[in-house]
Motif scaffolding. Structure first.
Motif, PDB file in Angstrom:
ATOM      1  N   GLN A  73       0.841  -1.194   0.000  1.00 11.29           N
ATOM      2  CA  GLN A  73       0.000   0.000   0.000  1.00 11.29           C
ATOM      3  C   GLN A  73       0.877   1.246   0.000  1.00 11.29           C
ATOM      4  O   GLN A  73       1.514   1.562   1.009  1.00 11.29           O
ATOM      5  N   PRO A  74       0.956   1.966  -1.113  1.00  9.99           N
ATOM      6  CA  PRO A  74       1.730   3.218  -1.117  1.00  9.99           C
ATOM      7  C   PRO A  74       0.988   4.325  -0.378  1.00  9.99           C
ATOM      8  O   PRO A  74      -0.152   4.125   0.069  1.00  9.99           O
ATOM      9  N   VAL A  75       1.595   5.482  -0.248  1.00 11.73           N
ATOM     10  CA  VAL A  75       0.958   6.563   0.509  1.00 11.73           C
ATOM     11  C   VAL A  75      -0.280   7.098  -0.209  1.00 11.73           C
ATOM     12  O   VAL A  75      -1.139   7.720   0.409  1.00 11.73           O
ATOM     13  N   ALA A  76      -0.358   6.881  -1.492  1.00  4.57           N
ATOM     14  CA  ALA A  76      -1.544   7.268  -2.250  1.00  4.57           C
ATOM     15  C   ALA A  76      -1.664   6.335  -3.448  1.00  4.57           C
ATOM     16  O   ALA A  76      -0.692   5.692  -3.840  1.00  4.57           O
ATOM     17  N   GLY A  77      -2.857   6.275  -3.987  1.00  4.52           N
ATOM     18  CA  GLY A  77      -3.047   5.461  -5.177  1.00  4.52           C
ATOM     19  C   GLY A  77      -3.317   4.005  -4.858  1.00  4.52           C
ATOM     20  O   GLY A  77      -3.403   3.608  -3.694  1.00  4.52           O
ATOM     21  N   PRO A  78      -3.461   3.219  -5.900  1.00  3.07           N
ATOM     22  CA  PRO A  78      -3.840   1.812  -5.714  1.00  3.07           C
ATOM     23  C   PRO A  78      -2.711   0.965  -5.127  1.00  3.07           C
ATOM     24  O   PRO A  78      -1.545   1.348  -5.183  1.00  3.07           O
ATOM     25  N   GLN A  79      -3.106  -0.150  -4.559  1.00  6.81           N
ATOM     26  CA  GLN A  79      -2.113  -1.088  -4.034  1.00  6.81           C
ATOM     27  C   GLN A  79      -1.275  -1.664  -5.172  1.00  6.81           C
ATOM     28  O   GLN A  79      -1.730  -1.753  -6.314  1.00  6.81           O
ATOM     29  N   ILE A  80      -0.064  -2.043  -4.838  1.00  2.24           N
ATOM     30  CA  ILE A  80       0.846  -2.652  -5.803  1.00  2.24           C
ATOM     31  C   ILE A  80       0.903  -4.143  -5.508  1.00  2.24           C
ATOM     32  O   ILE A  80       1.207  -4.550  -4.378  1.00  2.24           O
ATOM     33  N   GLU A  81       0.614  -4.939  -6.516  1.00  2.00           N
ATOM     34  CA  GLU A  81       0.660  -6.391  -6.324  1.00  2.00           C
ATOM     35  C   GLU A  81       2.066  -6.902  -6.598  1.00  2.00           C
ATOM     36  O   GLU A  81       2.725  -6.471  -7.542  1.00  2.00           O
ATOM     37  N   ALA A  82       2.504  -7.803  -5.756  1.00  2.00           N
ATOM     38  CA  ALA A  82       3.837  -8.400  -5.931  1.00  2.00           C
ATOM     39  C   ALA A  82       3.756  -9.896  -5.630  1.00  2.00           C
ATOM     40  O   ALA A  82       2.791 -10.371  -5.025  1.00  2.00           O
ATOM     41  N   ARG A  83       4.742 -10.598  -6.066  1.00  2.00           N
ATOM     42  CA  ARG A  83       4.899 -12.019  -5.751  1.00  2.00           C
ATOM     43  C   ARG A  83       6.217 -12.198  -5.008  1.00  2.00           C
ATOM     44  O   ARG A  83       7.243 -11.654  -5.426  1.00  2.00           O
ATOM     45  N   VAL A  84       6.163 -12.974  -3.949  1.00  2.00           N
ATOM     46  CA  VAL A  84       7.320 -13.099  -3.067  1.00  2.00           C
ATOM     47  C   VAL A  84       8.204 -14.267  -3.509  1.00  2.00           C
ATOM     48  O   VAL A  84       7.716 -15.384  -3.747  1.00  2.00           O
ATOM     49  N   HIS A  85       9.478 -13.976  -3.621  1.00  2.00           N
ATOM     50  CA  HIS A  85      10.458 -15.002  -3.989  1.00  2.00           C
ATOM     51  C   HIS A  85      11.678 -14.873  -3.103  1.00  2.00           C
ATOM     52  O   HIS A  85      12.084 -13.760  -2.748  1.00  2.00           O
TER      53      HIS A  85
ATOM     54  N   ASP B 122      12.719   9.586 -15.052  1.00  2.27           N
ATOM     55  CA  ASP B 122      12.721  11.005 -15.352  1.00  2.27           C
ATOM     56  C   ASP B 122      13.475  11.722 -14.230  1.00  2.27           C
ATOM     57  O   ASP B 122      13.082  11.634 -13.064  1.00  2.27           O
ATOM     58  N   LEU B 123      14.581  12.372 -14.578  1.00  2.00           N
ATOM     59  CA  LEU B 123      15.420  13.001 -13.564  1.00  2.00           C
ATOM     60  C   LEU B 123      15.144  14.499 -13.435  1.00  2.00           C
ATOM     61  O   LEU B 123      16.046  15.297 -13.267  1.00  2.00           O
ATOM     62  N   ASP B 124      13.890  14.868 -13.533  1.00  2.00           N
ATOM     63  CA  ASP B 124      13.513  16.274 -13.382  1.00  2.00           C
ATOM     64  C   ASP B 124      13.788  16.717 -11.945  1.00  2.00           C
ATOM     65  O   ASP B 124      13.278  16.129 -10.990  1.00  2.00           O
ATOM     66  N   GLU B 125      14.607  17.756 -11.808  1.00  2.00           N
ATOM     67  CA  GLU B 125      14.974  18.223 -10.465  1.00  2.00           C
ATOM     68  C   GLU B 125      13.788  18.805  -9.714  1.00  2.00           C
ATOM     69  O   GLU B 125      13.843  19.014  -8.503  1.00  2.00           O
ATOM     70  N   ASN B 126      12.707  19.119 -10.430  1.00  2.00           N
ATOM     71  CA  ASN B 126      11.528  19.690  -9.776  1.00  2.00           C
ATOM     72  C   ASN B 126      10.590  18.620  -9.228  1.00  2.00           C
ATOM     73  O   ASN B 126       9.560  18.943  -8.643  1.00  2.00           O
ATOM     74  N   ILE B 127      10.940  17.351  -9.456  1.00  2.00           N
ATOM     75  CA  ILE B 127      10.101  16.265  -8.962  1.00  2.00           C
ATOM     76  C   ILE B 127      10.773  15.626  -7.755  1.00  2.00           C
ATOM     77  O   ILE B 127      11.890  15.120  -7.853  1.00  2.00           O
ATOM     78  N   ALA B 128      10.100  15.695  -6.606  1.00  2.00           N
ATOM     79  CA  ALA B 128      10.611  15.021  -5.410  1.00  2.00           C
ATOM     80  C   ALA B 128      10.218  13.555  -5.472  1.00  2.00           C
ATOM     81  O   ALA B 128       9.153  13.202  -5.992  1.00  2.00           O
ATOM     82  N   THR B 129      11.079  12.697  -4.962  1.00  2.00           N
ATOM     83  CA  THR B 129      10.794  11.264  -5.021  1.00  2.00           C
ATOM     84  C   THR B 129      10.474  10.728  -3.630  1.00  2.00           C
ATOM     85  O   THR B 129      11.043  11.163  -2.630  1.00  2.00           O
ATOM     86  N   ILE B 130       9.548   9.796  -3.582  1.00  2.00           N
ATOM     87  CA  ILE B 130       9.311   9.001  -2.381  1.00  2.00           C
ATOM     88  C   ILE B 130       9.415   7.548  -2.794  1.00  2.00           C
ATOM     89  O   ILE B 130       9.504   7.236  -3.980  1.00  2.00           O
ATOM     90  N   GLY B 131       9.401   6.669  -1.831  1.00  2.00           N
ATOM     91  CA  GLY B 131       9.686   5.263  -2.118  1.00  2.00           C
ATOM     92  C   GLY B 131       8.838   4.678  -3.218  1.00  2.00           C
ATOM     93  O   GLY B 131       9.343   4.111  -4.184  1.00  2.00           O
ATOM     94  N   LEU B 132       7.514   4.778  -3.075  1.00  2.00           N
ATOM     95  CA  LEU B 132       6.637   4.141  -4.054  1.00  2.00           C
ATOM     96  C   LEU B 132       5.932   5.187  -4.897  1.00  2.00           C
ATOM     97  O   LEU B 132       5.694   6.287  -4.441  1.00  2.00           O
TER      98      LEU B 132
END
Lengths: 138, 132
Positions: A73-85, B122-132
């Motif tokens: 579950q990301p901070v926003a948007g739909p869940q991401i499905e994965a398979r565990v290996h 995309d390596l746009d410096e104006n876009i902050a990245t988070i994990g997912l």
């Protein structure tokens, strides 16, 4: 108060749009004869479990859909499905690990090493100094 | 599915030899054939050596510094590969495309046993990245 001496330090990697705590790991299936590839892994303390792009599995000869499902579950948007290996990430300075990694069934922008990986090591982030500190023992 | 997931707290350091040992041997000036022979003939030595590597406090840069430096300095080149997988060996793009498996296959046909791969973001410096 605990005092920790970290044997390894790594500068954050300048990716052109910022500096990131990332390491390069060789990913190999548990099969000793299997092929391997070298990938980036971003250390992400916000991820409960590690998540890698599912395309990596085909490149090392494993069947993505052959593993049990795990949803992220990301901070926003739909869940991401994965398979565990179960795979064997290997790092030239930190050594080998055995880890059950979730591999996404769709494309993701970067591979994340989450708190399941942190549980195998001790890690410190010196964010102001853009330095990652690691002891490769729990 | 029958995969019994690992309990991280029950894990021990994994000191068994892996392909990393061979890769390190090659990068340190050996060749793969010699490395493989040595690996097969003296596994105990490799286990000891790698356990020492784990413990030793290193300050030297880890592998792939050349590739990472190239990525930093060739953002404009990489922009042409946006969203694609790229196999980079030193300062040379060996293969690329939407399929990682296909790109890796091409690299292996060129003799690269453990290719370094990444998907171009995309390596746009104006876009902050988070994990997912």
């Amino acid at each position: 108060m605990a005092t920790i001496t970290y044997p390894h330090d790594f500068p954050y990697t300048d990716m052109g749009n910022g500096h990131f705590p990332m390491l390069q790991f060789i990913i190999q299936s548990p099969n000793e004869q299997a092929e391997a590839i070298d990938v980036d892994g971003f250390l992400d303390s916000g991820a409960s479990y590690s998540l890698f792009d599912g395309s990596i599995l085909a490149a090392i000869g494993l069947d993505l859909m052959g593993g049990p499902a795990r949803l992220y579950q990301p901070v926003a948007g739909p869940q991401i499905e994965a398979r565990v290996h179960r795979v064997r990430p290997a790092h030239d300075r930190l050594g080998n690990f055995t880890l059950d990694i979730g591999f996404s069934t769709g494309p993701i922008s970067r591979n994340l090493l989450g708190r399941d990986f942190f549980d195998l090591i001790q890690v410190g982030f010196r964010e102001h100094h853009r330095t990652l500190l690691i002891d490769a023992t729990p | 599915m029958s995969l019994q997931l690992l309990d991280p707290r029950q894990q021990k350091p994994d000191l068994t030899p892996s392909i990393l040992n061979e890769t390190l041997a090659v990068e340190q000036g050996g060749n793969l054939a010699n490395s493989t022979i040595q690996h097969a003939s003296d596994v105990v030595m490799w286990v000891w050596l790698f356990s020492e590597i784990r413990r030793a406090p290193f300050k030297a840069p880890s592998r792939r510094q050349l590739e990472l430096q190239w990525r930093r300095t060739h953002k404009e080149v990489l922009r042409g590969y946006l969203g694609q997988w790229v196999v980079l060996q030193g300062e040379r793009i060996l293969a690329s495309g939407p399929s990682l498996a296909e790109a890796v296959k091409q690299a292996r046909e060129m003799g690269v046993r453990v290719p370094y791969v990444f998907r171009v973001e995309d390596l746009d410096e104006n876009i902050a990245t988070i994990g997912l």
